[in-house]
Write an enzyme that holds these catalytic residues in place. Structure first.
Site, PDB file in Angstrom:
ATOM      1  N   ASP A 181       0.873  -1.176   0.000  1.00  0.00           N
ATOM      2  CA  ASP A 181       0.000   0.000   0.000  1.00  0.00           C
ATOM      3  C   ASP A 181       0.907   1.222   0.000  1.00  0.00           C
ATOM      4  OD1 ASP A 181      -1.922   1.935   0.343  1.00  0.00           O
ATOM      5  OD2 ASP A 181      -2.315   1.459   2.448  1.00  0.00           O
ATOM      6  N   ASP A 183       0.692   4.347  -0.995  1.00  0.00           N
ATOM      7  CA  ASP A 183       0.258   5.674  -0.548  1.00  0.00           C
ATOM      8  C   ASP A 183      -0.354   5.653   0.848  1.00  0.00           C
ATOM      9  OD1 ASP A 183      -2.162   4.482  -1.019  1.00  0.00           O
ATOM     10  OD2 ASP A 183      -2.693   5.727  -2.737  1.00  0.00           O
ATOM     11  N   ASN A 204      -5.422   4.094  -7.743  1.00  0.00           N
ATOM     12  CA  ASN A 204      -4.198   4.892  -7.866  1.00  0.00           C
ATOM     13  C   ASN A 204      -3.439   4.761  -6.552  1.00  0.00           C
ATOM     14  OD1 ASN A 204      -2.162   6.813  -8.043  1.00  0.00           O
ATOM     15  ND2 ASN A 204      -3.445   8.325  -9.096  1.00  0.00           N
ATOM     16  N   ASN A 226     -12.714   7.764  -6.726  1.00  0.00           N
ATOM     17  CA  ASN A 226     -13.295   6.845  -5.743  1.00  0.00           C
ATOM     18  C   ASN A 226     -13.389   5.410  -6.254  1.00  0.00           C
ATOM     19  OD1 ASN A 226     -15.459   7.008  -7.480  1.00  0.00           O
ATOM     20  ND2 ASN A 226     -16.745   8.220  -6.097  1.00  0.00           N
ATOM     21  N   ASN A 228     -14.960   3.713  -8.388  1.00  0.00           N
ATOM     22  CA  ASN A 228     -16.208   3.002  -8.674  1.00  0.00           C
ATOM     23  C   ASN A 228     -16.477   2.862 -10.166  1.00  0.00           C
ATOM     24  OD1 ASN A 228     -17.051   5.541  -9.462  1.00  0.00           O
ATOM     25  ND2 ASN A 228     -18.695   5.729  -7.935  1.00  0.00           N
ATOM     26  N   GLU A 242     -20.659  11.525 -12.162  1.00  0.00           N
ATOM     27  CA  GLU A 242     -20.730  11.346 -10.709  1.00  0.00           C
ATOM     28  C   GLU A 242     -21.841  12.216 -10.120  1.00  0.00           C
ATOM     29  OE1 GLU A 242     -19.667   9.923  -7.985  1.00  0.00           O
ATOM     30  OE2 GLU A 242     -18.123   8.535  -8.691  1.00  0.00           O
ATOM     31  N   SER A 260     -12.994 -14.877  12.379  1.00  0.00           N
ATOM     32  CA  SER A 260     -12.770 -15.740  11.223  1.00  0.00           C
ATOM     33  C   SER A 260     -14.067 -16.125  10.523  1.00  0.00           C
ATOM     34  CB  SER A 260     -12.020 -17.008  11.645  1.00  0.00           C
ATOM     35  OG  SER A 260     -12.672 -17.644  12.740  1.00  0.00           O
TER      36      SER A 260
END
Length: 581
Positions: A181, A183, A204, A226, A228, A242, A260
Site C-alpha cells: 500500500d 500511498d 491509484n 473513488n 467506482n 458522478e 474468522s
C-alpha cells in the site's frame, strides 16, 4: 497420483494450517501453549495423510520420499525442501516400518505428548487397529523393535529448511492492513496479503486521495478518484456522471469488524483426503496461504467473487453484493477487517492504527460488528474461567464504539450481532467421519474433538466436546453475552455523533434453526466447514447474507439506502465499472 505429490508439500499444507488457526491476538504465553498442540496436530495429520497416500497408491514411504521435491521449481523452495527431507525422512522411514499409527510416530518424534512410560502417546486420534475395506490391519508393531525408537526433535519451525516457510507464514498471518500500500490509504492493487480480496482495489496507489469510498474530486470529470468506475461528463447535459448518477443516491460502503467467521475461514477438506489429493489441488496453495486461509471475497459480508477451483466451488452471496446492486455507485466500497481468533476485546488494539475511513472526505459506512464465538471459545482445559464475562463484554463493546465514533464519517450505521449458539456443531457432526478418517472410516468428529482437547489445540473446548454439561454452560454464557450487546445497542442507539446503532440476533443461529425446520438435524453438517468442524461454510454464508439483507430491508431500510434510479444507465455506459482486479 502419488507421484505428483511430496511429503514436503504435505508438510507445507499443515505448517500453513498451524499458523492460520493460531490466535494472532493471544498473549505470548497463550501462543506458546497452543503451538505445541498445533505441532502435534500437524504431525498427526501429516503422517496420517502420508500413510494413506501409500495405501491408496500402493507405494512405500521410501518411494514417496524419493520423489519429495519435484513440485518445487524455484531454487529457494527446492533447497528448503531438500533440507527438510534429509532431516525428517530417515526417522519417518524407521518408524513407519514398524506400522505404527500416526499417534505413535508423532509421540516418538517428541512432537506429541507421551505417557509416563516415555514413549506411548498420551493422546490418540487413530485407533490401534484400523479396518481397510474387507481387510483387517495387522497390529501396529508386527515386528519387534531391536531398539526403542525415540527422537527428541525440536519445534518444527526450527527444522532445517522449515524456517524458510515459517518466516513467510508468520509475516502473512500478522498482517491486518495491506502489505503493499504505497500511498498508505489502506487500499492496494494486489489481491492477496490483505489487498483487494479484503478491501476494494485501489485505482491509484500513488495518491492517497484516490481510493474506494472517497467523495469524488472535482466530480471525477477526468479521473476516477473513488474507484467506482464512474467518471467523465454526460455530453447531453454537460453534467459530470458522478454528479448526475451518484451525488443524490446516498452512496455508502460496507465494512465488517469481526472474527474468522466474518473473514470466511476455509481449509480445503480435499487436502485431507488421500483419494483426492493431487498436484492440481495444490495449484492455489500460495493464494490460499497469502489470504490466511480466509476467503473474504466469498464471505457473507464482503463477497464479490465466484470461484470454481478444485478446492472451492461456489458462488458468493453477500451483503456487499446486495448493496452494490441496489446502488452501483457503491462499486468496490467494501472492507473486510475480520481476523482469525479475534474477540470483542481486540478491536481497540488495532482499529486506531488502521486506515478505516477518512471521516471528512469519505462517504458513510454500513459497519457490521460481528464476534460470534471466540469470547466463549478457547483452548484452555478450564475453559469457563477464560470466557469473557458480561462486565468485560460491555466494557469492550463500548470502548470499540467510542473509537468508531471518532473514525467513521457522519451518517454511518452500525449493526451489531449476537454470539452464535454453537451447540449445533455437535448435533450436526457427532455421527460423521472427519476428512482425515474417511478413507478407512476410523476417525469421527467426537474422536477429533477429544484429540484436539487432549493436545491443547481445540479452538472451542466449550462446544467442540463430547461433554454435554460443558456445551450447555458455553451456550448459556453466549446467550448472556449476546444480551449484553443487545442492551448496549438499545441504550445507545442514537447516542453517538457519527452513527446510529442497532442489533440483530446471531444470523448463523437463525439460519441453522430454519434449516432444521426444513431439513432436520441430520443434515446440519451441510452448513459446517468439514476440516475444522467449527466454522460456517459457503452455503451457510450465503444463507446468512440473504437473512441479514432481508432483515435490513424490512426493519432498517435507512441502513441500506434507496435504490439508485440510474443503475441501468450506469451499467449501459460503464459496463462492469472496471471489475475488481
Amino acid at each position: 497420483m502419488l507421484s505428483k505429490l511430496s511429503f514436503t508439500n504435505i508438510l507445507l499444507i499443515f505448517v500453513c494450517l498451524t499458523s492460520s488457526i493460531d490466535e494472532l491476538t493471544a498473549s505470548e504465553a497463550d501462543i506458546g501453549g497452543k503451538k505445541e498442540g498445533y505441532e502435534c496436530l500437524l504431525c498427526t495429520f501429516g503422517v496420517g495423510l502420508l500413510e494413506q497416500l501409500g495405501q491408496v497408491h500402493n507405494e512405500s514411504i521410501t518411494v514417496t520420499l524419493q520423489r519429495v521435491c519435484e513440485l518445487f521449481g524455484d531454487v529457494k523452495y527446492r533447497s528448503a525442501c531438500d533440507m527438510i527431507v534429509r532431516f525428517i525422512g530417515p526417522k519417518l522411514v524407521k518408524l513407519l516400518y514398524h506400522r505404527y499409527t500416526p499417534d505413535i510416530v508423532c509421540a516418538r518424534l517428541s512432537l506429541c505428548p507421551r505417557l509416563s512410560d516415555g514413549h506411548s502417546p498420551k493422546c490418540r486420534l487413530f485407533p490401534d487397529y484400523r479396518a481397510n475395506g474387507e481387510r483387517q490391519a495387522k497390529p501396529q508393531a508386527d515386528e519387534p523393535e531391536k531398539e526403542l525408537l525415540l527422537f527428541d526433535l525440536p519445534s518444527i519451525c526450527s527444522w532445517p529448511g522449515a524456517q524458510f516457510f515459517c518466516e513467510h507464514l508468520d509475516r502473512v498471518h500478522r498482517l491486518h492492513s495491506p502489505l503493499f500500500d504505497f500511498d498508505q490509504d489502506g487500499f492496494s492493487t494486489t489481491e492477496t496479503l490483505r489487498g483487494s480480496a479484503w478491501r476494494g482495489r485501489d485505482c491509484n496507489d500513488e495518491n492517497s486521495s484516490f481510493h474506494p469510498g472517497a467523495r469524488p474530486l472535482n466530480q471525477d470529470i477526468e479521473s476516477d478518484s473513488n474507484c467506482n468506475g464512474i467518471l467523465g461528463v454526460d455530453l447531453r447535459t454537460g453534467q459530470p456522471y458522478e454528479k448526475l448518477f451518484c451525488e443524490n443516491s446516498q452512496p455508502r460502503g460496507l465494512m465488517i469488524i469481526g472474527d474468522s467467521a466474518g473473514a470466511h475461514f476455509h481449509f480445503p477438506e480435499q487436502w485431507l483426503d488421500a483419494r483426492l489429493l493431487s498436484r492440481d489441488l495444490l495449484t492455489h496453495l500460495p493464494y490460499v496461504v497469502s489470504n490466511e486461509f480466509d476467503w473474504p471475497m466469498m464471505s457473507f459480508t464482503t463477497g464479490y467473487k465466484n470461484i470454481t477451483w478444485p478446492v472451492v466451488d461456489g458462488y458468493a452471496v453477500s451483503v456487499y453484493s446486495f448493496l452494490k446492486h441496489r446502488n452501483l455507485c457503491n462499486h468496490r466500497d467494501y472492507h473486510n477487517l475480520g481476523i482469525n481468533g479475534a474477540k470483542a476485546r481486540d478491536p481497540p488494539t488495532y482499529i486506531r492504527n488502521m486506515s478505516i475511513r477518512n471521516n471528512r472526505t469519505d462517504y458513510p459506512l454500513l459497519l457490521f460488528y460481528e464476534f460470534v464465538g471466540n469470547d466463549v471459545c478457547n483452548w484452555y482445559n478450564d475453559t469457563e474461567a477464560h470466557m469473557t464475562t458480561p462486565k468485560q463484554m460491555k466494557k469492550n463493546v463500548l470502548e470499540t464504539l467510542h473509537i468508531l465514533d471518532s473514525l467513521l464519517p457522519s451518517g454511518s450505521h452500525v449493526l451489531m450481532t449476537g454470539l452464535a449458539n454453537g451447540s449445533f456443531l455437535w448435533e450436526g457432526l457427532r455421527s460423521r467421519h472427519h476428512p482425515i478418517g474417511r478413507l478407512n472410516r476410523d476417525v469421527r468428529y467426537p474422536e477429533f474433538y477429544d484429540f484436539l482437547t487432549c493436545i491443547g489445540a481445540n479452538p472451542c473446548n466449550g462446544w467442540m466436546t463430547t461433554n454435554d454439561t460443558l456445551r450447555r454452560i458455553t451456550t448459556e454464557r453466549a446467550e448472556v453475552l449476546s444480551e449484553v450487546i443487545h442492551n448496549v445497542a438499545r441504550a445507545h442507539r442514537h447516542h453517538f455523533k457519527n452513527f446510529d446503532l442497532d442489533y440483530i440476533s446471531c444470523p448463523l443461529t437463525t439460519i441453522v434453526e430454519n434449516w432444521v425446520k426444513h431439513h432436520g438435524k441430520k443434515d446440519i453438517w451441510k452448513l459446517i466447514e468439514a476440516t475444522d468442524g467449527f466454522h460456517p461454510n459457503q452455503l451457510a454464508g450465503n444463507l446468512i447474507a440473504k437473512h441479514v439483507w432481508q432483515h435490513m430491508k424490512e426493519n432498517l431500510p435507512h441502513f441500506i439506502g434507496p435504490e439508485n434510479p440510474h443503475n441501468e444507465r450506469i451499467a449501459a455506459i460503464f459496463g462492469d465499472q472496471g471489475g475488481y482486479n
